[in-house]
Write an enzyme that holds these catalytic residues in place. Structure first.
Site, mmCIF file in Angstrom:
data_model
loop_
_atom_site.group_PDB
_atom_site.id
_atom_site.type_symbol
_atom_site.label_atom_id
_atom_site.label_comp_id
_atom_site.label_asym_id
_atom_site.label_seq_id
_atom_site.Cartn_x
_atom_site.Cartn_y
_atom_site.Cartn_z
ATOM 1 N N SER A 193 36.478 38.039 36.702
ATOM 2 C CA SER A 193 35.924 37.711 37.946
ATOM 3 C C SER A 193 34.916 38.713 38.433
ATOM 4 O O SER A 193 34.822 39.923 38.191
ATOM 5 C CB SER A 193 37.163 37.813 38.991
ATOM 6 O OG SER A 193 36.632 37.722 40.589
ATOM 7 N N TYR A 208 44.550 42.110 42.854
ATOM 8 C CA TYR A 208 43.745 40.742 41.921
ATOM 9 C C TYR A 208 42.714 41.363 41.144
ATOM 10 O O TYR A 208 42.425 41.242 39.934
ATOM 11 C CB TYR A 208 43.213 39.744 42.899
ATOM 12 C CG TYR A 208 42.219 38.622 42.359
ATOM 13 C CD1 TYR A 208 42.928 37.729 41.453
ATOM 14 C CD2 TYR A 208 41.033 38.796 42.605
ATOM 15 C CE1 TYR A 208 42.095 36.699 40.861
ATOM 16 C CE2 TYR A 208 40.018 37.954 42.067
ATOM 17 C CZ TYR A 208 40.545 36.936 41.150
ATOM 18 O OH TYR A 208 39.572 35.949 40.453
#
Length: 316
Positions: A193, A208
């Site tokens: 990500s 996350y």
């Protein structure tokens, strides 16, 4: 005499700065030419011939995972689809078979968020037994239900994120890696990500971002460990893609120039398999990454924090 010496010193400094400027400019130009070549001219690998005839995709019933599965089937690979809901897996398998009748598709029900992955891994090992799984796409991943400061995140929530993003990726990789080592070939694609690589921080989604930083380091280390055995490990670093998760977290309702569809991202992602150990496949994301690196980290931190706080207040 003093004036002449001072002029010589100034001249030397100017020469040094000019040389540094030339090196930096040359570096950016070479990077630009390499990006143009990769985007427009480089031929993609024949994945079946290079790695094997089967691909395994986790998180395969929606978003990037489903798009990767469809794109790999289009390139002639058979599929093992892994996700937590059997009915959705069956629906995606039927959809792929309708478009690609020659593709063989197997499904494995596996809930990565459950406390014990042993049963799901057992089913996975049975499914891949005897198959030349040449491509693994570790796509499964979850994040917060909404923007939250770390002290607000319930333990059950962050534990589930760690379990899915870290433990799930690690254990599936180890399961599939054994066969690749025997055959001395394979490609492992871990979906990271931009939250952990492109920008310096991802406030209000801290756990996350930290798990995706693990995926990045995990991939790079495996790339070095197993390259000698013909196994190419790659971390792909997307920014925003028009998926359900991004819609919920970032309030992005549809695709745009810089927010590609999952299908557009997957096309770019498949074309990158087997090349660099870390990449941002979609051209729009790579442009954003380039400009993000020109902005000082404190400014990016402040910008990301203000956006995250605004979204948190909107959701309250």
């Amino acid at each position: 005499m003093v004036m002449a010496a001072a002029c010589n010193i100034v001249h030397e400094y100017v020469l040094i700065i000019s040389c540094l400027g030339f090196i930096v400019t040359l570096h950016h130009l070479l990077s630009l030419f390499a990006w143009i070549f990769r985007t427009c001219f480089r031929s993609e690998k024949n994945l079946v011939r290079t790695y094997g005839s089967w691909a395994l995709v986790t998180g395969a019933t929606d978003g990037i995972g489903k798009a990767f599965a469809c794109e790999l089937a289009q390139r002639g690979l058979n599929l093992i689809l892994v996700s937590r809901t059997f009915q959705k897996l069956e629906a995606v398998a039927r959809e792929i078979k309708a478009k690609h009748p020659n593709a063989r598709v197997k499904v494995v029900e596996m809930d990565f968020a459950c406390g014990d992955l042993s049963e799901g891994l057992r089913r996975l090992e049975e499914a891949i037994e005897g198959l030349d799984v040449g491509v693994l796409v570790n796509n499964v991943g979850i994040t917060y239900p909404s923007a939250m400061f770390f002290d607000e995140v319930e333990e059950s929530v962050w534990r589930k994120i760690v379990r899915v993003n870290v433990e799930g990726t690690t254990r599936v990789t180890k399961c599939v890696l054994r066969g690749m080592l025997e055959r001395r070939k394979g490609a492992i694609v871990n979906i990271g990500s931009g939250a952990s690589v492109v920008v310096p921080s991802h406030p209000l989604y801290t756990v996350y971002a930290a798990t995706k930083a693990y995926v990045d380091q995990f991939s790079r280390s495996l790339y070095v460990e197993y390259g000698q055995y013909g196994i190419h490990v790659q971390c792909q670093v997307p920014l925003y893609v028009a998926t359900n998760m991004v819609s919920r977290v970032a309030c992005i309702e549809r695709d745009s120039l810089f927010v590609p569809t999952p299908e557009a991202y997957a096309r770019a992602g498949v074309e990158e398999i087997g090349y660099k150990p870390k990449c941002t496949p979609h051209w729009a994301h790579s442009l954003q990454w380039f400009f993000a690196h020109l902005i000082p980290d404190p400014l990016l931190d402040a910008w990301r924090f203000s956006i995250a706080v605004r979204r948190r207040n909107q959701n309250q």
